[in-house]
Design an enzyme around this catalytic site. Structure first.
Site, PDB file in Angstrom:
ATOM      1  N   ARG A 235     -11.401  -4.564  -1.740  1.00  0.00           N
ATOM      2  CA  ARG A 235     -12.473  -5.191  -0.952  1.00  0.00           C
ATOM      3  C   ARG A 235     -13.301  -4.206  -0.122  1.00  0.00           C
ATOM      4  O   ARG A 235     -14.211  -4.597   0.597  1.00  0.00           O
ATOM      5  CB  ARG A 235     -11.882  -6.293  -0.057  1.00  0.00           C
ATOM      6  CG  ARG A 235     -11.569  -7.554  -0.848  1.00  0.00           C
ATOM      7  CD  ARG A 235     -11.357  -8.729   0.068  1.00  0.00           C
ATOM      8  NE  ARG A 235     -10.035  -8.710   0.685  1.00  0.00           N
ATOM      9  CZ  ARG A 235      -9.787  -9.181   1.894  1.00  0.00           C
ATOM     10  NH1 ARG A 235     -10.761  -9.659   2.654  1.00  0.00           N
ATOM     11  NH2 ARG A 235      -8.563  -9.155   2.380  1.00  0.00           N
TER      12      ARG A 235
ATOM     13  N   GLY B 295      -0.870   2.941   6.341  1.00  0.00           N
ATOM     14  CA  GLY B 295      -2.101   3.733   6.433  1.00  0.00           C
ATOM     15  C   GLY B 295      -3.331   2.905   6.740  1.00  0.00           C
ATOM     16  O   GLY B 295      -4.343   3.447   7.184  1.00  0.00           O
TER      17      GLY B 295
HETATM   18  C1  UD1 Z   1       2.766  -7.704   4.014  1.00  0.00           C
HETATM   19  C2  UD1 Z   1       4.126  -8.301   4.365  1.00  0.00           C
HETATM   20  C3  UD1 Z   1       3.901  -9.524   5.252  1.00  0.00           C
HETATM   21  C4  UD1 Z   1       3.134  -9.130   6.488  1.00  0.00           C
HETATM   22  C5  UD1 Z   1       1.827  -8.453   6.101  1.00  0.00           C
HETATM   23  C6  UD1 Z   1       1.129  -7.883   7.303  1.00  0.00           C
HETATM   24  C7  UD1 Z   1       5.588  -7.853   2.478  1.00  0.00           C
HETATM   25  C8  UD1 Z   1       6.203  -8.392   1.255  1.00  0.00           C
HETATM   26  N1  UD1 Z   1       4.802  -8.678   3.148  1.00  0.00           N
HETATM   27  O1  UD1 Z   1       2.081  -8.665   3.225  1.00  0.00           O
HETATM   28  O2  UD1 Z   1       5.152 -10.088   5.633  1.00  0.00           O
HETATM   29  O3  UD1 Z   1       2.862 -10.295   7.279  1.00  0.00           O
HETATM   30  O4  UD1 Z   1       2.070  -7.362   5.194  1.00  0.00           O
HETATM   31  O5  UD1 Z   1      -0.122  -7.413   6.930  1.00  0.00           O
HETATM   32  O6  UD1 Z   1       5.844  -6.718   2.840  1.00  0.00           O
HETATM   33  N2  UD1 Z   1       1.486  -1.346  -0.280  1.00  0.00           N
HETATM   34  C9  UD1 Z   1       1.824  -0.239  -1.021  1.00  0.00           C
HETATM   35  N3  UD1 Z   1       2.372  -0.411  -2.250  1.00  0.00           N
HETATM   36  C10 UD1 Z   1       2.575  -1.639  -2.788  1.00  0.00           C
HETATM   37  C11 UD1 Z   1       2.206  -2.759  -2.033  1.00  0.00           C
HETATM   38  C12 UD1 Z   1       1.671  -2.596  -0.781  1.00  0.00           C
HETATM   39  O7  UD1 Z   1       1.658   0.899  -0.571  1.00  0.00           O
HETATM   40  O8  UD1 Z   1       3.078  -1.712  -3.915  1.00  0.00           O
HETATM   41  C13 UD1 Z   1       0.892  -1.151   1.060  1.00  0.00           C
HETATM   42  C14 UD1 Z   1      -0.553  -1.614   1.099  1.00  0.00           C
HETATM   43  O9  UD1 Z   1      -1.426  -0.532   0.874  1.00  0.00           O
HETATM   44  C15 UD1 Z   1      -0.691  -2.108   2.508  1.00  0.00           C
HETATM   45  C16 UD1 Z   1       0.709  -2.604   2.865  1.00  0.00           C
HETATM   46  O10 UD1 Z   1       1.590  -1.980   1.962  1.00  0.00           O
HETATM   47  O11 UD1 Z   1      -1.012  -1.069   3.388  1.00  0.00           O
HETATM   48  C17 UD1 Z   1       0.851  -4.109   2.833  1.00  0.00           C
HETATM   49  O12 UD1 Z   1       0.601  -4.536   1.537  1.00  0.00           O
HETATM   50  P1  UD1 Z   1      -0.082  -5.931   1.241  1.00  0.00           P
HETATM   51  O13 UD1 Z   1      -0.104  -6.143  -0.202  1.00  0.00           O
HETATM   52  O14 UD1 Z   1      -1.339  -6.034   1.983  1.00  0.00           O
HETATM   53  O15 UD1 Z   1       1.009  -6.911   1.888  1.00  0.00           O
HETATM   54  P2  UD1 Z   1       0.777  -8.381   2.338  1.00  0.00           P
HETATM   55  O16 UD1 Z   1       0.832  -9.239   1.152  1.00  0.00           O
HETATM   56  O17 UD1 Z   1      -0.392  -8.480   3.207  1.00  0.00           O
END
Ligand code: UD1
Ligand code: CA
Length: 453
Positions: A16, A102
């Protein structure tokens, strides 16, 4: 207290943002988001820092190469639990592991320090939100003990009513984290390995789960779009403005100042609207900064006035100086006390002595100017022959007439006067008048050319 290891998750694509640059390299307050987190990690004195990156090739490790961090790639990205797993080979079992993000750039030291002091076991950073949509919910039992985190997409209507949410930031004993991560399953609605599933595992093993709340909710705001980045930028700028006001700085409008670095102010400093401070800037007592000025890595001593629309970079300005309006100090300029640098004067890599003045339309580059020198309007140092740069030296009490060119290397002696309109190519003696100018003549009866019919 046991050693600290920090894992920074930064693998998300940032779809996004609609950008070719990895999300975490977009800047907030003039600094890439992930760099804010790295600075915080360093301030916590972590023994090890591990950044998990994904999209954008080597852009993240390259941009952050100055940090003593281990960069590990997560490819493909199978969820937050899978992301943390990538870091585990680089962490010490005797340590505590702190998971940061990050794209959550403004987490503050104090909140993380309170997590460190919360007690043995697993520590979660949580917040209460009026609208918890999208977040993992903190599920507690009747006594208020944490049982688990349930993601929005896996939650029942009843659980979705819980307003306490997971920020994602957590602290765990590394050895336990390692065993929990090894047991994660992806049998959930998103088919991902959820980091949040470790909470129920900890509870199942009787490991204590503590929760800590950040001092400010903006500390845990995550960025997914330029709109969110812009909002968080304004939030941070108002935090900076309030900090300055609380110290007694006068801001013409706290909504119209941008601090992209650290700004340190003495007493009775006044800052007009639209100013930008970048890098490390310090302003002494009674300094006034006029509207729309930009100061980047600059030190300004007490009682100096910077008039509007001035640009100062990597320079030092003494006390009781007048700079601007429309002045430009390029890197390496040192302006001593009581000096004046006026409109459309550019100074680069030069020293301007105490009480000297260059008030109008000048270029002073690679010059050493003594004390009480007057540099007339339109004077320039010709410091560059197309290949090499040379210095100009102007000694104390010299007077340089307007529209003079000083062809470096050249020296103007102590108390020397240079006649206006001169091109000075040789050193000039102390105390004498030197000029290089063709004699003024009048051609009687000369006629202007006229257009041919
Ligand atoms: C996650 C949390 C959720 C929390 C929310 C807060 C989990 C399963 N859920 O959800 O409980 O309320 O964050 O914002 O953890 N990332 C990686 N590699 C991956 C997946 C994610 O580096 O394979 C990083 C993303 O870049 C991001 C962060 O982890 O910075 C969170 O990932 P995102 O997919 O946004 O998690 P949410 O579904 O929002
Ligand atoms: Ca998110």
């Amino acid at each position: 207290m046991s050693a600290l290891n920090i894992i920074i998750l930064a693998a998300g694509k940032g779809t996004r943002m609609y950008s070719n640059k990895p999300k975490v390299l977009h800047a907030l307050a003039g600094k890439p988001m992930v760099q804010h987190v790295l600075d915080c990690a360093q301030a916590l004195q972590a023994e090890r820092i591990c950044v998990v990156y994904g999209h954008g090739g080597e852009a993240v490790p390259q941009a952050m190469a100055a940090y003593p961090a281990k960069f590990v790639i997560q490819e493909p990205q199978l969820g937050t639990g899978h992301a943390v797993q990538q870091a585990m080979p680089h962490l010490d079992d005797g340590s505590q592991s702190l998971v940061l993000y990050g794209d959550v750039p403004l987490i503050q030291l104090a909140s993380l320090q309170r997590m460190r002091e919360a007690g043995e076991g697993l520590v979660l950073l949580t917040v209460n939100l009026a609208n918890p949509t999208g977040y993992g919910r903190i599920v507690r039992d009747a006594q208020g003990k944490v049982l688990s985190i349930v993601e929005e997409k896996d939650a029942t209507t009843e659980l979705r009513k819980i307003q306490e949410v997971n920020t994602g930031i957590l602290l765990a004993p590394t050895a336990l984290l390692r065993t929990w991560l090894a047991n994660l399953k992806n049998n959930n609605s998103q088919g991902e390995f959820y980091l949040t599933d470790i909470v129920a595992m900890a509870v199942g093993q009787g490991v204590a789960v503590h929760t800590v709340q950040p001092d400010n909710t903006w500390e845990v705001d995550g960025i997914n779009s330029k709109a969110q980045l812009a909002v968080l930028e304004r939030t941070w700028q108002s935090v900076e403005a309030q900090r300055l006001l609380a110290q007694g700085v006068t801001l013409a409008d706290p909504a119209r100042i941008d601090v992209r670095g650290t700004l340190t102010c003495g007493r009775d400093v006044e800052i007009d609207v639209g100013c930008i401070f970048e890098g490390k800037v310090s302003l002494g007592d009674n300094v006034r900064v006029g509207a729309y000025s930009i100061l980047r890595n600059v030190r300004v001593a007490h009682d100096t006035q910077i008039a509007p629309y001035s640009l100062l970079e990597a320079s030092a300005v003494g006390a009781n100086c007048h700079i601007g309006p429309y002045a430009r100090l390029r890197p390496g300029s040192q302006i001593h006390d009581d000096a004046h640098v006026g409109n459309f004067v550019e100074i680069k890599n030069s020293e301007i002595g105490k009480g000297s003045k260059a008030n109008h339309l000048s270029y002073i580059g690679d010059a050493t100017v003594g004390a009480r020198v007057n540099i007339g309007a339109g004077t320039i140092t010709c410091n560059y022959d197309g290949a090499n740069k040379f210095r100009t030296i102007i000694e104390d009490d010299a007077f340089i007439g307007s529209d003079t060119q000083l062809v470096a290397p050249v020296r103007v002696g102590k108390g020397a006067t240079i006649g206006a309109g001169s091109t000075i190519t040789k050193d000039t003696p102390d105390s004498e008048l030197t000029l290089s100018r063709s004699k003024q003549i009048t051609i009687n009866g000369w006629m202007r050319p006229v257009k041919k019919k």
